[in-house]
Design a protein around this motif. Structure first.
Motif, PDB file in Angstrom:
ATOM      1  N   GLU A 200       1.178  -1.236   0.227  1.00 40.84           N
ATOM      2  CA  GLU A 200       0.001   0.179  -0.231  1.00 40.84           C
ATOM      3  C   GLU A 200       0.760   1.223  -0.402  1.00 40.84           C
ATOM      4  O   GLU A 200       0.248   2.414  -0.697  1.00 40.84           O
ATOM      5  CB  GLU A 200      -0.819   0.099   1.504  1.00 40.84           C
ATOM      6  CG  GLU A 200      -1.855  -0.998   1.378  1.00 40.84           C
ATOM      7  CD  GLU A 200      -3.149  -0.765   2.581  1.00 40.84           C
ATOM      8  OE1 GLU A 200      -3.270  -0.067   2.692  1.00 40.84           O
ATOM      9  OE2 GLU A 200      -4.344  -1.586   2.081  1.00 40.84           O
ATOM     10  N   THR A 201       2.281   0.901   0.481  1.00 38.21           N
ATOM     11  CA  THR A 201       2.625   2.518   0.798  1.00 38.21           C
ATOM     12  C   THR A 201       4.016   2.653   0.137  1.00 38.21           C
ATOM     13  O   THR A 201       5.096   3.150   0.454  1.00 38.21           O
ATOM     14  CB  THR A 201       3.153   2.760   2.814  1.00 38.21           C
ATOM     15  OG1 THR A 201       3.623   1.910   2.983  1.00 38.21           O
ATOM     16  CG2 THR A 201       1.475   2.760   2.699  1.00 38.21           C
ATOM     17  N   LYS A 237       5.194   5.852  -1.787  1.00 38.05           N
ATOM     18  CA  LYS A 237       4.723   5.250  -2.888  1.00 38.05           C
ATOM     19  C   LYS A 237       3.163   4.693  -2.541  1.00 38.05           C
ATOM     20  O   LYS A 237       3.251   3.125  -3.180  1.00 38.05           O
ATOM     21  CB  LYS A 237       5.821   4.567  -3.347  1.00 38.05           C
ATOM     22  CG  LYS A 237       7.423   4.897  -3.106  1.00 38.05           C
ATOM     23  CD  LYS A 237       7.848   3.881  -4.296  1.00 38.05           C
ATOM     24  CE  LYS A 237       9.835   4.450  -4.700  1.00 38.05           C
ATOM     25  NZ  LYS A 237       9.811   4.901  -3.243  1.00 38.05           N
ATOM     26  N   MET A 238       2.672   5.254  -2.768  1.00 40.11           N
ATOM     27  CA  MET A 238       0.718   4.976  -1.952  1.00 40.11           C
ATOM     28  C   MET A 238       0.442   4.570  -3.619  1.00 40.11           C
ATOM     29  O   MET A 238       0.617   4.591  -5.308  1.00 40.11           O
ATOM     30  CB  MET A 238       0.463   6.267  -1.779  1.00 40.11           C
ATOM     31  CG  MET A 238      -1.194   5.733  -1.580  1.00 40.11           C
ATOM     32  SD  MET A 238      -2.098   7.218  -1.154  1.00 40.11           S
ATOM     33  CE  MET A 238      -2.515   7.650  -3.129  1.00 40.11           C
ATOM     34  N   ASP A 239       0.022   2.822  -3.320  1.00 41.90           N
ATOM     35  CA  ASP A 239      -1.146   2.188  -4.579  1.00 41.90           C
ATOM     36  C   ASP A 239      -1.911   2.892  -3.875  1.00 41.90           C
ATOM     37  O   ASP A 239      -3.419   2.553  -3.690  1.00 41.90           O
ATOM     38  CB  ASP A 239      -1.159   1.451  -3.277  1.00 41.90           C
ATOM     39  CG  ASP A 239      -1.673  -0.070  -4.294  1.00 41.90           C
ATOM     40  OD1 ASP A 239      -2.298   0.593  -5.696  1.00 41.90           O
ATOM     41  OD2 ASP A 239      -1.821  -1.347  -4.537  1.00 41.90           O
ATOM     42  N   ALA A 240      -2.552   3.539  -5.568  1.00 39.90           N
ATOM     43  CA  ALA A 240      -3.664   4.563  -5.891  1.00 39.90           C
ATOM     44  C   ALA A 240      -4.988   3.716  -6.461  1.00 39.90           C
ATOM     45  O   ALA A 240      -5.692   4.403  -5.919  1.00 39.90           O
ATOM     46  CB  ALA A 240      -3.401   5.506  -7.230  1.00 39.90           C
ATOM     47  N   GLU A 247       0.291  10.097   4.451  1.00 37.58           N
ATOM     48  CA  GLU A 247       0.671  10.749   4.100  1.00 37.58           C
ATOM     49  C   GLU A 247       1.498  11.078   6.447  1.00 37.58           C
ATOM     50  O   GLU A 247       0.720   9.962   7.180  1.00 37.58           O
ATOM     51  CB  GLU A 247       0.131  12.543   4.466  1.00 37.58           C
ATOM     52  CG  GLU A 247      -0.332  12.555   3.329  1.00 37.58           C
ATOM     53  CD  GLU A 247       1.010  12.615   2.156  1.00 37.58           C
ATOM     54  OE1 GLU A 247       1.864  13.027   2.969  1.00 37.58           O
ATOM     55  OE2 GLU A 247       0.894  12.998   1.288  1.00 37.58           O
ATOM     56  N   TRP A 248       2.421  11.174   6.319  1.00 34.63           N
ATOM     57  CA  TRP A 248       2.946  11.127   7.957  1.00 34.63           C
ATOM     58  C   TRP A 248       2.625  12.369   8.589  1.00 34.63           C
ATOM     59  O   TRP A 248       2.773  13.475   7.940  1.00 34.63           O
ATOM     60  CB  TRP A 248       5.134  10.821   7.836  1.00 34.63           C
ATOM     61  CG  TRP A 248       5.603   9.887   7.179  1.00 34.63           C
ATOM     62  CD1 TRP A 248       5.940   9.851   6.170  1.00 34.63           C
ATOM     63  CD2 TRP A 248       5.546   8.502   7.620  1.00 34.63           C
ATOM     64  NE1 TRP A 248       6.389   8.631   5.922  1.00 34.63           N
ATOM     65  CE2 TRP A 248       6.627   7.522   7.202  1.00 34.63           C
ATOM     66  CE3 TRP A 248       5.112   8.287   9.303  1.00 34.63           C
ATOM     67  CZ2 TRP A 248       6.218   6.084   6.938  1.00 34.63           C
ATOM     68  CZ3 TRP A 248       5.329   6.400   9.101  1.00 34.63           C
ATOM     69  CH2 TRP A 248       6.052   6.375   8.735  1.00 34.63           C
TER      70      TRP A 248
END
Length: 277
Positions: A200-201, A237-240, A247-248
């Motif tokens: 996911e990220t 690296k977000m899985d859109a 976000e942090w």
């Protein structure tokens, strides 16, 4: 969380019992539950057997303290009096001050969904029947036995110093969440944590620590919460296809969920208090 109903107590042991006049009858139509919201008590109310014009076929579900809950089968029940059909999403949106009744509703929904999807045998296609000895549906032709489905899933609080990884789903629940996902065949829970965060990220994690678990009836899940730390690069690296936001955030930047039902919200609160177990 939704199951924290102390001093009340859920008893989910299977019993072969018959509903009486004061038994609560959980009646579903297309996944919506017959109920109403009592604005004075700020709680949802379920119909009792004595309020129904016709006595339905029922199956014992569970008890909460001395209150017994039964599932109605067979003939459809039209709304009456103050009662109307409400979806699980609508019930959760009420943000009740007490979780005793909403926990009963979610648990009943979990069982209703399983009974509804287990009417026919997945091996030979025959109509199934209630076991009568345990919580199971049995095929009278081939003997296949079907038990209630419970999906194992993880909720993951990924910490990076004084920040935690906050996400929002692409579809479905609209509020802040944590990385989450289902355990696949052959995986340990820790491996699920590593895989879901990476998928996911795009992040690697270390120091995976178990926090707490939660039954989540609306999705037939048993959720297991873990905290862990980012390992190496913290570039997301977000899985859109899964998420629309990742976000942090520091504790001062976080907006909590509007209710106190979920393991996710509790874990975010734990982080905001400076605890990550």
């Amino acid at each position: 969380m939704i199951q924290d109903i102390f001093p009340s107590r859920l008893n989910n042991a299977y019993k072969k019992e018959t509903a009486d006049a004061d038994s609560f009858i959980m009646i579903f139509r297309n996944g919506a539950l017959l109920t109403y919201f009592d604005s004075d008590k700020k709680d949802i109310v379920f119909p009792k057997m004595k309020e129904l014009d016709e006595i339905p076929e029922t199956e014992y579900l569970f008890s909460v303290d001395n209150d017994r809950y039964f599932l109605s089968f067979g003939k459809d029940t039209e709304p009456f009096g103050q009662y109307g059909y409400m979806t699980v999403k609508e019930l959760r949106g009420l943000a009740l001050s007490t979780s005793r009744s909403i926990f009963a509703a979610f648990t009943a929904y979990h069982l209703w969904k399983w009974y509804d999807s287990s009417r026919f045998c997945g091996v030979c296609g025959s109509r199934t029947a209630h076991s009568g000895r345990e919580r199971a549906m049995v095929c009278p032709d081939c003997g296949n036995t079907i038990y209630p489905r419970i999906n194992p899933a993880v909720i993951i609080g990924v910490v990076n110093g004084d920040k935690i990884l906050i996400t929002r789903y692409r579809v479905g629940y609209a509020h802040n969440a944590l990385v989450a996902g289902f355990t696949e065949i052959g995986e340990t829970l820790e491996q699920t944590v590593e895989r879901e965060v990476m998928e996911e990220t795009g992040l690697k994690v270390k120091n995976i620590r178990y926090y707490r678990s939660q039954p989540w009836g609306p999705a037939s899940d048993i959720l297991m919460g873990f905290f862990c730390e980012a390992d190496g690069s913290c570039d997301i690296k977000m899985d859109a296809s899964e998420l629309k936001y990742a976000e942090w955030l520091s504790k001062d930047e976080i907006e909590l969920q509007p209710d106190n039902y979920s393991l996710t919200n509790e874990m975010i609160k734990v982080f905001c208090k400076g605890l990550t177990f």
